[in-house]
Scaffold this motif. Structure first.
Motif, short mmCIF file in Angstrom:
data_model
loop_
_atom_site.label_atom_id
_atom_site.label_comp_id
_atom_site.label_asym_id
_atom_site.label_seq_id
_atom_site.Cartn_x
_atom_site.Cartn_y
_atom_site.Cartn_z
N VAL A 1 2.40 -17.84 10.31
CA VAL A 1 3.83 -17.84 10.66
C VAL A 1 4.64 -18.70 9.69
O VAL A 1 5.86 -18.58 9.63
CB VAL A 1 4.08 -18.33 12.10
N ALA A 2 3.97 -19.57 8.94
CA ALA A 2 4.71 -20.44 8.03
C ALA A 2 5.05 -19.74 6.73
O ALA A 2 5.77 -20.31 5.90
CB ALA A 2 3.89 -21.71 7.75
N ALA A 3 4.59 -18.50 6.54
CA ALA A 3 4.86 -17.79 5.29
C ALA A 3 6.36 -17.60 5.10
O ALA A 3 7.05 -17.12 5.99
CB ALA A 3 4.15 -16.43 5.30
N GLU B 1 8.62 -19.64 5.13
CA GLU B 1 9.44 -20.49 5.99
C GLU B 1 10.37 -21.40 5.19
O GLU B 1 11.53 -21.58 5.55
CB GLU B 1 8.48 -21.36 6.81
N ALA C 1 13.36 -19.58 4.10
CA ALA C 1 14.24 -19.29 5.24
C ALA C 1 15.02 -20.54 5.64
O ALA C 1 16.23 -20.47 5.89
CB ALA C 1 13.42 -18.77 6.42
N VAL C 2 14.34 -21.68 5.68
CA VAL C 2 15.02 -22.91 6.08
C VAL C 2 16.08 -23.30 5.04
O VAL C 2 17.18 -23.72 5.39
CB VAL C 2 14.01 -24.07 6.28
N ARG D 1 17.78 -21.30 3.17
CA ARG D 1 18.91 -20.38 3.36
C ARG D 1 19.73 -20.81 4.60
O ARG D 1 20.96 -20.86 4.56
CB ARG D 1 18.34 -18.97 3.54
#
Lengths: 197, 208
Positions: free
Chosen positions: B14-16, B18, B21-22, B24
């Protein structure tokens, strides 16, 4: 002495995003993350913030509940929808001859086909885990997410779930056990292509 | 806290992506927070010939310029206490300051034309800072000379303190204040930095 708000974003931005993704799905998580940090900043520092992360996760949980209430539906968290939808179209160029016109934006930008393939696989793996988390009973799901994905202590998870530390610990352990079974059950067999590389 | 390390291997996927994304989300948080007037202190880091500089600004203007040797984390923590903890890294809000400093270090700017927030200097310290821009680019003045400009003409040591605690070094030119014996004296950015700045100004001042 409250730290600069920036420190909270740096330290907990990723954990809060995981919580948001787990509670409202990858697609809507960005909005909830944004609402969470805006609300936190608005309240900061008048709220006594002893543990920044537990505080942020509490806000995220409330924002997620608002989100579901507004959407007028029951929580359908962590569906594979978001990640898979985002990832699959970018996977198409893998199988296409190189001579074709670039119908798929982003596919040829950088990293080449291998880079695309890797990020697609990563997205598919993530979607599989999110789907499995979403399939857990609510209490187990939240316990797993808050403890294992966000890093809160069981006592803090208990505070969020309104149960005891022992109950939170048990929910987390049961959730992980169920999760392993789900993940082994769905396995890798449903995506024959792109595997075994 | 190292949540990554504690995450069970089954969940690691799930950390892929990430971090991207953070990053952004952070950027749009800064935009939204700025639009709602929620950023009390915006800051950014810039590189310079005297090392990385922290620039911090309020709605009033530039409030702090800090050298690396002051400890940027400590400076931000101190701003959280003295100004407000609603502090976000919002580089665009300090574009003007960053640009003027870049021009200054390139020898293309002699005066700073920036709104300043002098709230971190009060009383006599503030009075001293108000007189420092009277020392022109490429010139120096002794602590005693600066003291003579103030309401306390004998407060030479207090002038030294005011310079040493200048919240806006470079922009408010405390580096132009030197010892009466002609030696350069100390500087909150370090004596090397002071020498570099005085040499820069001396060199640029002789050019047409």
């Amino acid at each position: 002495m409250p730290p600069p708000f920036e420190r909270l974003v740096e330290a907990h931005g990723a954990a809060v995003l995981r919580v948001c993704r787990a509670l409202v799905g990858v697609q809507d998580a960005d909005d909830v993350w944004q609402e969470t940090f805006l609300a936190a900043l608005r309240a900061y520092p008048s709220t006594a913030v002893l543990n920044g992360e537990a505080w942020l996760v509490t806000i995220a949980r409330n924002k997620a509940l608002d989100h579901h209430r507004k959407a007028g539906r029951l929580p359908i968290p962590a569906s594979s929808q978001g990640a898979a939808d985002g990832a699959l179209p970018r996977g198409l160029p893998r199988g296409l001859p190189r001579g074709l016109p670039a119908r798929t934006p982003g596919g040829t930008a950088s990293g080449g086909a291998d880079g695309v393939a890797h990020s697609v696989e990563a997205g598919e793996d993530a979607a599989r885990v999110w789907a499995a988390i979403g399939a857990l009973p609510k209490k187990q799901r939240e316990a797993v997410v808050y403890h294992h994905l966000a890093g809160l202590r069981h006592a803090e998870v208990a505070g969020l779930l309104g149960n005891s530390e022992a109950a939170a610990r048990r929910a987390s352990a049961d959730g992980m056990k169920a999760l392993r079974e789900i993940l082994q059950g769905t396995g890798m067999s449903d995506t024959p292509e792109g595997r075994g590389q | 806290m190292s949540t990554e390390l504690e995450m069970p291997a089954e969940l690691a996927a799930v950390a892929a992506g990430e971090a991207e994304a953070v990053a952004r989300l952070r950027a749009s948080l800064v935009d939204a927070a700025g639009a709602d007037g929620l950023i009390d202190v915006a800051y950014r880091l810039v590189d310079s010939p005297v090392g990385p500089l922290l620039l911090a600004g309020t709605a009033v203007g530039l409030v702090r310029v800090a050298f690396a040797r002051e400890g940027h984390d400590a400076v931000l923590q101190s701003l959280a206490v003295t100004v407000s903890p609603r502090i976000l890294r919002a580089p665009a809000r300090l574009d003007d300051a960053a640009r003027e400093l870049e021009e200054y270090f390139a020898g293309r700017r002699r005066l700073f034309d920036l709104p300043l927030d002098l709230r971190l200097a009060t009383g006599f310290r503030r009075e001293v800072l108000a007189h420092l821009p009277e020392i022109g680019y490429g010139h120096t003045a002794s602590y005693a000379t600066v003291a003579a400009l103030t309401s306390s003409p004998h407060a030479v040591r207090a002038v030294g303190t005011a310079c040493a605690r200048n919240p806006l070094p470079l922009v408010v030119p405390c580096h132009r204040v030197v010892r009466s014996d002609g030696s350069r004296g100390s500087y909150l950015g370090g004596t090397e930095a002071k020498a570099l700045l005085l040499d820069l100004e001396a060199g640029a001042a002789t050019c047409p």
